[in-house]
Structures are given as C-alpha cells and as structure tokens.
Design a protein around this motif. Sequence first.
Motif, PDB file in Angstrom:
ATOM      1  N   THR A   1       0.832  -1.204   0.000  1.00  0.00           N
ATOM      2  CA  THR A   1       0.000   0.000   0.000  1.00  0.00           C
ATOM      3  C   THR A   1       0.866   1.254   0.000  1.00  0.00           C
ATOM      4  N   PHE A   2       1.897   1.259   0.833  1.00  0.00           N
ATOM      5  CA  PHE A   2       2.795   2.413   0.857  1.00  0.00           C
ATOM      6  C   PHE A   2       3.520   2.589  -0.473  1.00  0.00           C
ATOM      7  N   ALA A   3       3.932   1.495  -1.092  1.00  0.00           N
ATOM      8  CA  ALA A   3       4.611   1.589  -2.385  1.00  0.00           C
ATOM      9  C   ALA A   3       3.674   2.154  -3.449  1.00  0.00           C
ATOM     10  N   ILE A   4       2.441   1.678  -3.471  1.00  0.00           N
ATOM     11  CA  ILE A   4       1.451   2.192  -4.422  1.00  0.00           C
ATOM     12  C   ILE A   4       1.212   3.679  -4.163  1.00  0.00           C
ATOM     13  N   LEU A   5       1.095   4.023  -2.884  1.00  0.00           N
ATOM     14  CA  LEU A   5       0.899   5.435  -2.534  1.00  0.00           C
ATOM     15  C   LEU A   5       2.072   6.301  -2.987  1.00  0.00           C
ATOM     16  N   ALA A   6       3.280   5.762  -2.914  1.00  0.00           N
ATOM     17  CA  ALA A   6       4.445   6.525  -3.372  1.00  0.00           C
ATOM     18  C   ALA A   6       4.288   6.889  -4.843  1.00  0.00           C
ATOM     19  N   PHE A   7       3.879   5.918  -5.653  1.00  0.00           N
ATOM     20  CA  PHE A   7       3.657   6.199  -7.079  1.00  0.00           C
ATOM     21  C   PHE A   7       2.521   7.194  -7.270  1.00  0.00           C
TER      22      PHE A   7
ATOM     23  N   ALA B   1       9.537  -6.218   2.558  1.00  0.00           N
ATOM     24  CA  ALA B   1      10.228  -6.061   1.276  1.00  0.00           C
ATOM     25  C   ALA B   1       9.409  -6.661   0.142  1.00  0.00           C
ATOM     26  N   ILE B   2       8.794  -7.802   0.390  1.00  0.00           N
ATOM     27  CA  ILE B   2       7.945  -8.441  -0.625  1.00  0.00           C
ATOM     28  C   ILE B   2       6.747  -7.550  -0.935  1.00  0.00           C
ATOM     29  N   GLY B   3       6.170  -6.970   0.091  1.00  0.00           N
ATOM     30  CA  GLY B   3       5.058  -6.050  -0.120  1.00  0.00           C
ATOM     31  C   GLY B   3       5.461  -4.843  -0.950  1.00  0.00           C
ATOM     32  N   LEU B   4       6.627  -4.276  -0.657  1.00  0.00           N
ATOM     33  CA  LEU B   4       7.108  -3.150  -1.459  1.00  0.00           C
ATOM     34  C   LEU B   4       7.312  -3.571  -2.907  1.00  0.00           C
ATOM     35  N   ALA B   5       7.889  -4.746  -3.109  1.00  0.00           N
ATOM     36  CA  ALA B   5       8.097  -5.233  -4.478  1.00  0.00           C
ATOM     37  C   ALA B   5       6.765  -5.378  -5.210  1.00  0.00           C
ATOM     38  N   CYS B   6       5.773  -5.927  -4.536  1.00  0.00           N
ATOM     39  CA  CYS B   6       4.445  -6.057  -5.162  1.00  0.00           C
ATOM     40  C   CYS B   6       3.846  -4.684  -5.439  1.00  0.00           C
ATOM     41  N   GLY B   7       4.009  -3.771  -4.506  1.00  0.00           N
ATOM     42  CA  GLY B   7       3.446  -2.436  -4.667  1.00  0.00           C
ATOM     43  C   GLY B   7       4.012  -1.692  -5.857  1.00  0.00           C
TER      44      GLY B   7
END
Length: 168
Positions: free
Chosen positions: A57-63, A119-125
Amino acid sequence: MIELLSGGFSTEFGLAAICSRMAVAAGFGLVIGFDREVRSVSAGLRTHMLVSLAAATFAILAFEIVAQATREGIDNADPVRIIEAVTAGVAFLAAGTIIRGGDRVRGLTTGAGLWLAGAIGLACGVGAWAVAFLATLLGIVILTVLRHVERILALKPRTASRDAGNGR
C-alpha cells in the motif's frame, strides 16, 4: 462502491492493478507467515500478511503521490522517503519480536521474516512481480529446507526440553 473506487477519483495504476498488487502482496505474506504459524510463534499468518499488504500500500501510494505531484507541477516529490519509512517501520515491528532471556535470543527468524514480508510487499506495490516471487521462494527455502539441514547437522536442538536434558 466499485463505481466510487474506479470513477470517484483517478489513480495512476487503475483499480485492477492496485487490487492485484495488494492481493499478491497479501498472498506472498501468507506464504512466509505460514512457516511461523505452523511453529506457533506470535507473528504468524495474519501479521506477515498485514505487513506485506501495508508495505504494498505504501509503495502504491508513493507512485500515486509522485503522479499527483507531477500533474500539479511539483517536481521534487521523493517516493524513496516512503520506502525508507516503510523499512524503518517494519524494522521496528520486527525488533519487537526479538526476546533475550539469559544466554538465549528468540524471535530473530520471525523478525527477519517480517522484514522480508515488508520487502515483498514493497516489491508487489511497485509491480516487481519477479522480485516478489523470487524473494518469497527463497524465503520459504531458507525457512524450511535450512531448518532440516540444521537439524541433520545437529546445529540446533529440536526442543527446549532436549536442551535441559543435555545440560546446555
């Protein structure tokens, strides 16, 4: 509800991509958390799944933040700060699983598993499916196969009662 999600506001990726990234993150978190759950440690399935999902979720939010900033003419948006914050937050959670009692330290593997789930979550995000899959696969190999190798080589005792009986 779906209309609100898909048409009520715009997203960089679209609803299908967001859903798939979050679902894969939670699924890979489940795979890593399964080993911990089987061993009845405090951070099991749900914890690993939530950490992985939160990181995605955080990775998606970053984008999304960078895309919105770009649309508004802001050119100094820095998504790396979000990834750093996720890393620090997951490390804080992972550190909470580590317990020291006398000459024994417990929870290191669970803490490392939580960090891996993040880390896996960030990669998915960020949509790095191959990285997420490979990290999940290697994580399972490390958690399961190496446990058997340790026992075969007698590097680790099987139970605490065995430790007491051997005077360790």
